[in-house]
Write a protein that holds these residues in place. Sequence first.
Motif, PDB file in Angstrom:
ATOM      1  N   GLN A 465       0.833  -1.210   0.000  1.00 43.85           N
ATOM      2  CA  GLN A 465       0.000   0.000   0.000  1.00 43.85           C
ATOM      3  C   GLN A 465       0.863   1.253   0.000  1.00 43.85           C
ATOM      4  O   GLN A 465       0.631   2.179  -0.787  1.00 43.85           O
ATOM      5  CB  GLN A 465      -0.917   0.007   1.227  1.00 43.85           C
ATOM      6  N   ARG A 466       1.867   1.270   0.860  1.00 48.63           N
ATOM      7  CA  ARG A 466       2.727   2.456   0.947  1.00 48.63           C
ATOM      8  C   ARG A 466       3.442   2.723  -0.374  1.00 48.63           C
ATOM      9  O   ARG A 466       3.482   3.872  -0.856  1.00 48.63           O
ATOM     10  CB  ARG A 466       3.751   2.271   2.075  1.00 48.63           C
ATOM     11  N   LEU A 467       3.983   1.692  -0.989  1.00 48.75           N
ATOM     12  CA  LEU A 467       4.720   1.891  -2.236  1.00 48.75           C
ATOM     13  C   LEU A 467       3.805   2.330  -3.375  1.00 48.75           C
ATOM     14  O   LEU A 467       4.173   3.177  -4.198  1.00 48.75           O
ATOM     15  CB  LEU A 467       5.452   0.601  -2.617  1.00 48.75           C
ATOM     16  N   LEU A 468       2.621   1.764  -3.448  1.00 48.49           N
ATOM     17  CA  LEU A 468       1.675   2.173  -4.490  1.00 48.49           C
ATOM     18  C   LEU A 468       1.282   3.642  -4.329  1.00 48.49           C
ATOM     19  O   LEU A 468       1.261   4.408  -5.303  1.00 48.49           O
ATOM     20  CB  LEU A 468       0.437   1.284  -4.445  1.00 48.49           C
ATOM     21  N   VAL A 469       0.978   4.042  -3.092  1.00 50.64           N
ATOM     22  CA  VAL A 469       0.560   5.421  -2.848  1.00 50.64           C
ATOM     23  C   VAL A 469       1.701   6.399  -3.096  1.00 50.64           C
ATOM     24  O   VAL A 469       1.512   7.463  -3.698  1.00 50.64           O
ATOM     25  CB  VAL A 469       0.024   5.570  -1.410  1.00 50.64           C
ATOM     26  N   GLU A 470       2.899   6.045  -2.663  1.00 48.38           N
ATOM     27  CA  GLU A 470       4.026   6.967  -2.751  1.00 48.38           C
ATOM     28  C   GLU A 470       4.660   7.033  -4.133  1.00 48.38           C
ATOM     29  O   GLU A 470       5.155   8.085  -4.541  1.00 48.38           O
ATOM     30  CB  GLU A 470       5.098   6.562  -1.728  1.00 48.38           C
ATOM     31  N   GLU A 471       4.635   5.898  -4.865  1.00 48.11           N
ATOM     32  CA  GLU A 471       5.416   5.838  -6.096  1.00 48.11           C
ATOM     33  C   GLU A 471       4.593   5.626  -7.358  1.00 48.11           C
ATOM     34  O   GLU A 471       5.115   5.806  -8.466  1.00 48.11           O
ATOM     35  CB  GLU A 471       6.450   4.709  -5.977  1.00 48.11           C
ATOM     36  N   HIS A 472       3.330   5.232  -7.223  1.00 53.21           N
ATOM     37  CA  HIS A 472       2.554   4.871  -8.419  1.00 53.21           C
ATOM     38  C   HIS A 472       1.174   5.516  -8.437  1.00 53.21           C
ATOM     39  O   HIS A 472       0.248   4.986  -9.054  1.00 53.21           O
ATOM     40  CB  HIS A 472       2.409   3.345  -8.498  1.00 53.21           C
ATOM     41  N   ASP A 473       1.029   6.676  -7.771  1.00 53.76           N
ATOM     42  CA  ASP A 473      -0.307   7.278  -7.696  1.00 53.76           C
ATOM     43  C   ASP A 473      -0.826   7.726  -9.051  1.00 53.76           C
ATOM     44  O   ASP A 473      -2.035   7.845  -9.254  1.00 53.76           O
ATOM     45  CB  ASP A 473      -0.307   8.442  -6.699  1.00 53.76           C
ATOM     46  N   GLY A 474       0.067   7.957 -10.005  1.00 52.37           N
ATOM     47  CA  GLY A 474      -0.372   8.386 -11.329  1.00 52.37           C
ATOM     48  C   GLY A 474      -0.489   7.261 -12.333  1.00 52.37           C
ATOM     49  O   GLY A 474      -0.754   7.509 -13.525  1.00 52.37           O
ATOM     50  N   SER A 475      -0.313   6.025 -11.904  1.00 51.23           N
ATOM     51  CA  SER A 475      -0.334   4.880 -12.813  1.00 51.23           C
ATOM     52  C   SER A 475      -1.764   4.459 -13.138  1.00 51.23           C
ATOM     53  O   SER A 475      -2.520   4.054 -12.253  1.00 51.23           O
ATOM     54  CB  SER A 475       0.420   3.701 -12.190  1.00 51.23           C
ATOM     55  N   ALA A 476      -2.132   4.517 -14.419  1.00 52.60           N
ATOM     56  CA  ALA A 476      -3.467   4.095 -14.837  1.00 52.60           C
ATOM     57  C   ALA A 476      -3.666   2.609 -14.589  1.00 52.60           C
ATOM     58  O   ALA A 476      -4.757   2.163 -14.214  1.00 52.60           O
ATOM     59  CB  ALA A 476      -3.680   4.422 -16.310  1.00 52.60           C
ATOM     60  N   GLU A 477      -2.603   1.826 -14.780  1.00 56.53           N
ATOM     61  CA  GLU A 477      -2.700   0.394 -14.549  1.00 56.53           C
ATOM     62  C   GLU A 477      -2.978   0.097 -13.080  1.00 56.53           C
ATOM     63  O   GLU A 477      -3.810  -0.761 -12.751  1.00 56.53           O
ATOM     64  CB  GLU A 477      -1.410  -0.303 -14.975  1.00 56.53           C
ATOM     65  N   ALA A 478      -2.301   0.830 -12.190  1.00 54.54           N
ATOM     66  CA  ALA A 478      -2.518   0.624 -10.765  1.00 54.54           C
ATOM     67  C   ALA A 478      -3.959   0.933 -10.394  1.00 54.54           C
ATOM     68  O   ALA A 478      -4.599   0.182  -9.637  1.00 54.54           O
ATOM     69  CB  ALA A 478      -1.552   1.491  -9.958  1.00 54.54           C
ATOM     70  N   HIS A 479      -4.493   2.035 -10.905  1.00 54.36           N
ATOM     71  CA  HIS A 479      -5.875   2.408 -10.610  1.00 54.36           C
ATOM     72  C   HIS A 479      -6.845   1.341 -11.115  1.00 54.36           C
ATOM     73  O   HIS A 479      -7.795   0.973 -10.415  1.00 54.36           O
ATOM     74  CB  HIS A 479      -6.196   3.759 -11.236  1.00 54.36           C
ATOM     75  N   ARG A 480      -6.599   0.825 -12.305  1.00 56.69           N
ATOM     76  CA  ARG A 480      -7.490  -0.189 -12.872  1.00 56.69           C
ATOM     77  C   ARG A 480      -7.468  -1.470 -12.045  1.00 56.69           C
ATOM     78  O   ARG A 480      -8.526  -2.032 -11.721  1.00 56.69           O
ATOM     79  CB  ARG A 480      -7.056  -0.487 -14.312  1.00 56.69           C
ATOM     80  N   LEU A 481      -6.279  -1.915 -11.688  1.00 55.33           N
ATOM     81  CA  LEU A 481      -6.160  -3.152 -10.920  1.00 55.33           C
ATOM     82  C   LEU A 481      -6.749  -2.999  -9.521  1.00 55.33           C
ATOM     83  O   LEU A 481      -7.377  -3.928  -8.996  1.00 55.33           O
ATOM     84  CB  LEU A 481      -4.687  -3.555 -10.830  1.00 55.33           C
ATOM     85  N   LEU A 482      -6.564  -1.840  -8.916  1.00 59.10           N
ATOM     86  CA  LEU A 482      -7.116  -1.611  -7.583  1.00 59.10           C
ATOM     87  C   LEU A 482      -8.638  -1.564  -7.612  1.00 59.10           C
ATOM     88  O   LEU A 482      -9.312  -2.101  -6.718  1.00 59.10           O
ATOM     89  CB  LEU A 482      -6.555  -0.320  -6.999  1.00 59.10           C
ATOM     90  N   ARG A 483      -9.204  -0.917  -8.636  1.00 56.73           N
ATOM     91  CA  ARG A 483     -10.666  -0.882  -8.749  1.00 56.73           C
ATOM     92  C   ARG A 483     -11.225  -2.291  -8.885  1.00 56.73           C
ATOM     93  O   ARG A 483     -12.256  -2.631  -8.293  1.00 56.73           O
ATOM     94  CB  ARG A 483     -11.087  -0.016  -9.928  1.00 56.73           C
ATOM     95  N   ALA A 484     -10.530  -3.129  -9.655  1.00 55.44           N
ATOM     96  CA  ALA A 484     -10.984  -4.508  -9.825  1.00 55.44           C
ATOM     97  C   ALA A 484     -10.902  -5.278  -8.506  1.00 55.44           C
ATOM     98  O   ALA A 484     -11.787  -6.082  -8.185  1.00 55.44           O
ATOM     99  CB  ALA A 484     -10.130  -5.201 -10.894  1.00 55.44           C
ATOM    100  N   MET A 485      -9.856  -5.013  -7.728  1.00 55.78           N
ATOM    101  CA  MET A 485      -9.709  -5.706  -6.454  1.00 55.78           C
ATOM    102  C   MET A 485     -10.766  -5.255  -5.457  1.00 55.78           C
ATOM    103  O   MET A 485     -11.290  -6.060  -4.678  1.00 55.78           O
ATOM    104  CB  MET A 485      -8.310  -5.473  -5.891  1.00 55.78           C
ATOM    105  N   VAL A 486     -11.095  -3.963  -5.479  1.00 55.66           N
ATOM    106  CA  VAL A 486     -12.137  -3.461  -4.594  1.00 55.66           C
ATOM    107  C   VAL A 486     -13.476  -4.101  -4.936  1.00 55.66           C
ATOM    108  O   VAL A 486     -14.250  -4.485  -4.043  1.00 55.66           O
ATOM    109  CB  VAL A 486     -12.232  -1.923  -4.689  1.00 55.66           C
ATOM    110  N   GLU A 487     -13.752  -4.275  -6.205  1.00 54.78           N
ATOM    111  CA  GLU A 487     -15.056  -4.795  -6.622  1.00 54.78           C
ATOM    112  C   GLU A 487     -15.155  -6.302  -6.475  1.00 54.78           C
ATOM    113  O   GLU A 487     -16.195  -6.829  -6.082  1.00 54.78           O
ATOM    114  CB  GLU A 487     -15.333  -4.406  -8.080  1.00 54.78           C
ATOM    115  N   HIS A 488     -14.052  -7.012  -6.740  1.00 55.06           N
ATOM    116  CA  HIS A 488     -14.147  -8.472  -6.800  1.00 55.06           C
ATOM    117  C   HIS A 488     -13.237  -9.190  -5.808  1.00 55.06           C
ATOM    118  O   HIS A 488     -13.251 -10.425  -5.758  1.00 55.06           O
ATOM    119  CB  HIS A 488     -13.799  -8.962  -8.210  1.00 55.06           C
TER     120      HIS A 488
END
Length: 864
Positions: A465-488
Motif C-alpha cells: 500500500q505504501r509503495l503504491l501510494v508513494e510511487e505509483h499514484d499516477g499509474s493508470a494500470e494501478a488504478h485499474r487493478l485496484l478498482r478490480a480488487m475493490v469490486e471483486h
Amino acid sequence: MTNRTWLLCVAVSVGCSVVLGQNGDHQGETQPDLPSSLVVPPSPALSAEDEARTFRVADGLKVELVASEPLVEDPVAFAFDADGSLWVVEMRGYMPDVDGKGEAEPKGRIAHLFDDDGDGKMDRRVTFLDGLVLPRAVAPTRGGVLVIAPPKLLFARDEDGDGVAQGDEVVVVDQGLGGIASPEHAVNALLPTLDNAWYCANVPWRYVWRGGKWVRERTSAAGQWGATKDDAGRVYTNNNSDPLRVDAVSGVYAARNPNMGNAKGVNERVVDDMSPRPARMNVGVNRGYQKGQLNADYRLASVTGACAPWVFRGTAMKDVEHADEFRGNAYVCEPCGNLVLRYRLLDTPSGGVKGVPVRNRDGLDWLTSTDERFRPVWLCDGPDGAMYVCDMYRGLIQHRLFVTSWLRKQVLARGLEQPVGKGRIWRVVAARREKRKVVKLDGMGVGELVASLGSGDGWVRDTAQRLLVEEHDGSAEAHRLLRAMVEHGAGAGRVQALWTLSGMGGVTKEVVCGMWPEEGTHPPLVVGQDLDTWLVMAAVVVSEGLAAKEGAVMDQWMKWARAPGNGGRVVRAVMLSLGNVATERGLKELMGLARETAEWEEMRSAAVSGLCGRELDALRVVVGGEEWSGWERGRAELVEMLARCVVREGRGDRVEGLVGLCAEGKGAEGEAGKKAWIWKAMVKGVLAGRPKDALGGATWVKFGRKPAVVILELDGVLAWPGKAGVEELVVRELGSEERARFERGTELYEVTCVQCHLGSGLGQTGQAPPLRGSRWMLGDVGVAARVLLGGLKGEVELDGERWDGEMPAVGYGDEDVAALLTYVRREWGNGAEPVTAGAVAKVREEVKERKTPWTVKELEGVGK
C-alpha cells in the motif's frame, strides 16, 4: 502507572509512580528494604546465546536471534523497509548510570541492518544517522525515513548512495516536540495507518503527506509508548498500568469538535485483567514496596511497565498443529516483568473490543525469561511473516526522574547499573515450520504490488500500500487493478485496496456505488468481524469528498446505514462521515440518524462531533421539525449537548440565537406541549455550558448588549452591560512567600506535568483534562492533595468530557506538593487560595494508611 493522568500529570517513565529529588531519594515516604531472608536470584549480563536459553514461549513456537551487540546497541524501536532491511533506533544515551548523568549527550543513532546472505540473521550495519539525543521512532517512507529525534521530527534520505544521511539530506519536518527531559512522555510510534497517515502516540496529532509536504492533523491523544493497528485499521495503544486500549473510531473524528470534547469510542479500555504471569522474581521494579505490586513470591502482580502493543498480522507462527491461533491477537511488552503478554481480541456488540489474556500451558505469559535483563520494548511484524521483539537488554530500565530509593538500593547492591550498550533483536516463529524467504517488495512492478495487497501477511499488505501510494499514484494500470480488487476481491486485501486507491486519489462515484453491482454478486452485508462491514465503513470514509456533490453517493450511504441487520458500526460510520459533509442534505440526514439512534451515547457523540460551529443550525432543525415531537430516550441529552456546545464556543451571535430559540420554544409549547422537552433541554445545556470563574465555579454568560428576549429560566445566568446584580470575583495578590512558592511550582510543573496537561493548562483530548477552572484543583485542598499523594483511578467526567485511566501518586515532600498546587491554583486565570506545606502535611497524616489510588466517588465525599 500511566500517562493517562488527570488533574496533574506526573511524567512517568517505565514502571514509575513517584517523583524524586535530584539526588534520587524519594521524598515524603519511607520505603522499606527487601526482607533480609529473601534470596534474589543473581542477574549477570549474559551473552545472547545464554539469554536465549532463559526463554519460555508458547507451545509450537521458537525464539531465534536476529541481531545482537555490537551490531545493535540499546535498541528501542525498529521497522522493516521494502527491501527487507531493518531500521533500528538506538537510544544509546539513555540512563548511562542510576543518576542519568550525560543522558542529554548526542549519542543516539539510526542504524540500518542488512541480512546479506539471507540466513535470517543480520550481517551488516550502516550508521545512517548519528549525533541524536534520545531518538525514539523511525519509519521508512518516500525513499527515506521519518525519525523522531527530540525535539524534532526529521526526514532523512541517502541521496548519494553512501548509505548515510548528512547535511541537506536531513530535513526538519516539525519541531518543538519535547521529549528530552522525560523520554517516555513525548511523541513516538510513527505507525502507518490504513488511511495513509502516520499515527503518533502520546500527542493529539498525527502526520499526513498532503500537497507535497508533511502536515500535522488533529486527532485524539492516546498511548504512552508504541501503537499498533488491526486488519480493520483500529488503532491500539496502552500505558504503563493499562496494557491495551483501542480507538474503536478514528481519533480524527473524535477530536474535531472542541466545543464538545472527545467523542465516545476512542481510548477505550480493552483489558480488565492487569495481572502478568512472569517466570522469575521481579523485586527490581520501582514500586515493589507498594502493597499489591508484587505477589507473595515477589513476582509482578500487576503490570507497571506495559508498553509497545502489537496486533500480530503475520502467518509465520502458524503450523499444521496450531493453525492460525496467534494471528490477530494483541501482544504487549512488559519489560519490568521480563515478558510479553498475549490477549485474544473479541468484538463487542457496542462496537468496541475486549481482550482476554491467553497464557501458556505452564501458566506463564506468552514469552517470558528468567533473565532480569531481558527488556522487551518494541514489537513488529517482519517481511517473513514472523513476530520480531526488540530487547534493550540492561539491568536498569527506570528513568532517573523516578528511581525510588527501593530500586536505587537494589540497582547498586546487585550491579544492575552496568553494563549498558547491549541489545538484541529476536524473531518468534513456528517451531516446526521451514524457514521462509523474506518478501522483498522494492523491485516489484505495479501488478505484483497490487497482488501483494491480498497477502496473508499484514506487513506485506502495508508495504505494498505504501509503495503504491508513494510511487505509483499516477499509474493508470494501478488504478485499474485496484478498482478490480475493490469490486471483486476478498478478505482484508479488499479493504486495504480501497484505502490504497483513496491514497492515490482514485475513489470515484462508480467505485463506491459499484462494490455490489448485482444482487448476489457478493456475500450479504453482515455485522461482527465480517470484513464486508469494514469495507462498507471504509467506503463511506473515502467518499466523503464525493458525497457533497454526488447525490448517488449520499444515497448509497443511507442505503447502507438503514440496511436490515447492519448493526451499529455502519450507522456510526455514516454519522461520523456526514459530519464532514457541510451541505443542507448532509445536515438533514445526520440529524435524522441522530434522532433515530439518540438513545445510545455513542451515536449522540458521533453526531455532535461533526457539528462544530453548526450546533445552532442543528438545533433549528430539531425545533422546526415535526418529527421531533414527543420525548424519546436520549433525545433530550442530544439537544442538551448541542446547546452546551453553543455556549462553550462563546460566539455572541450564536449564543443569542440559542437564547432566542429557548424563548421561542417556551412561547410555543409552554410547560407541557409535545415539544416542550426541547426548550427545557436547551436551557439545561446553557446552564451546563457556562464559563468558569477563577475558583472553577460556573459564572455569567456575557453579552455585549441585552438579548432581545430572555426567559425567566435563564435570566439569572445571563449578563450584559448595566444589568443589576452582576458581580465579578476579585482575586487577591500573592504575598512574597506565596509568590516564591508559586515560582517553585512553575519549575515542578514543567518537569512533571507539562507533557500531558500542556503549558496552557488546557490538557489534551483523550489524554489529560484541563487544569483551567478545574473544580478538583480549585476546590477543597484536601481533594487536590489526596490526588497527588495517593493517585486517582477510574473514570472522571469534567464538563461533559470523560477520561478513564490512572494517575499515580506523587512522591514530592510537603513543600513541593504545596508549591505545585499553588501554581496550578493561581495560573491561567485560576484564583484559588495558595496551599501551604502545613495543609499538605495534615492531609498526608490523615491518609497515611492509604495504599491504593482514590476514586472519584471517594473524593466527592471529602470535606462533607
